[in-house]
Design a protein around this motif. Structure first.
Motif, mmCIF file in Angstrom:
data_model
loop_
_atom_site.group_PDB
_atom_site.id
_atom_site.type_symbol
_atom_site.label_atom_id
_atom_site.label_comp_id
_atom_site.label_asym_id
_atom_site.label_seq_id
_atom_site.Cartn_x
_atom_site.Cartn_y
_atom_site.Cartn_z
ATOM 1 N N ASP A 33 2.259 1.987 -3.266
ATOM 2 C CA ASP A 33 1.223 2.095 -4.292
ATOM 3 C C ASP A 33 1.362 0.976 -5.327
ATOM 4 O O ASP A 33 1.318 1.214 -6.527
ATOM 5 C CB ASP A 33 1.257 3.466 -4.959
ATOM 6 N N GLN A 51 0.299 -3.142 -6.459
ATOM 7 C CA GLN A 51 -0.787 -4.112 -6.321
ATOM 8 C C GLN A 51 -0.318 -5.485 -6.745
ATOM 9 O O GLN A 51 0.610 -5.627 -7.528
ATOM 10 C CB GLN A 51 -1.997 -3.698 -7.156
ATOM 11 N N ARG A 55 0.836 -1.205 0.000
ATOM 12 C CA ARG A 55 0.000 0.000 0.000
ATOM 13 C C ARG A 55 0.871 1.256 0.000
ATOM 14 O O ARG A 55 0.644 2.175 -0.778
ATOM 15 C CB ARG A 55 -0.940 0.000 1.209
#
Length: 140
Positions: free
Chosen positions: A131, A133, A128
């Motif tokens: 940033d 995924q 997180r």
């Protein structure tokens, strides 16, 4: 092989990949099996990004060592600067452990550490903060 996977899981494999044996014959066999069962083949090249389903993936894997820390590997992967069009592909070895694996694998401890890291809140927080995924192969 393909029939066994389909019978066990109820679907054909999303892809075929292998990196434990660095042999042209092994890689050719993997490509042939993928073609035979109409599955994508993910080629492994550590020094360069490889094409896979319209994306470019760069393999990242740590060599087993007594002080191996999968969180450090994740942090380094997230901080490594790659081309905008290259997705870092963190290779982990978590999974089911049985006696034949215990007898044959040098990746037992790293696999256990990686399973713990990959499912941890600490890893989710690091992703997180960066940033980043997680993307499954079938999502590409």
């Amino acid at each position: 092989m393909g029939e066994d996977v389909t019978r066990l899981t109820g679907k054909k494999p999303d892809y075929f990949e292998g990196h434990a044996v660095a042999s042209p014959t092994f890689f050719r066999a993997m490509r042939d099996v993928a073609r035979q069962y109409e599955c994508d083949y993910l080629e492994m090249k550590w020094a360069e990004a490889v094409p896979f389903k319209g994306a470019r993936l760069q393999g990242v894997m740590a060599a087993p060592s007594p002080d191996y820390d999968p969180y450090e590997l994740l942090r380094q992967t997230l901080e490594t600067s790659l081309s905008e069009d290259v997705i870092p592909m963190l290779i982990l070895h978590p999974g089911f452990i049985d006696l034949p694996l215990v007898q044959a694998s040098s990746l037992l401890k790293p696999g256990i550490l990686e399973a713990d890291m990959a499912s941890s809140q600490k890893a989710k927080e690091l992703l997180r903060r960066c940033d980043a995924q997680v993307v499954a192969y079938h999502e590409l």
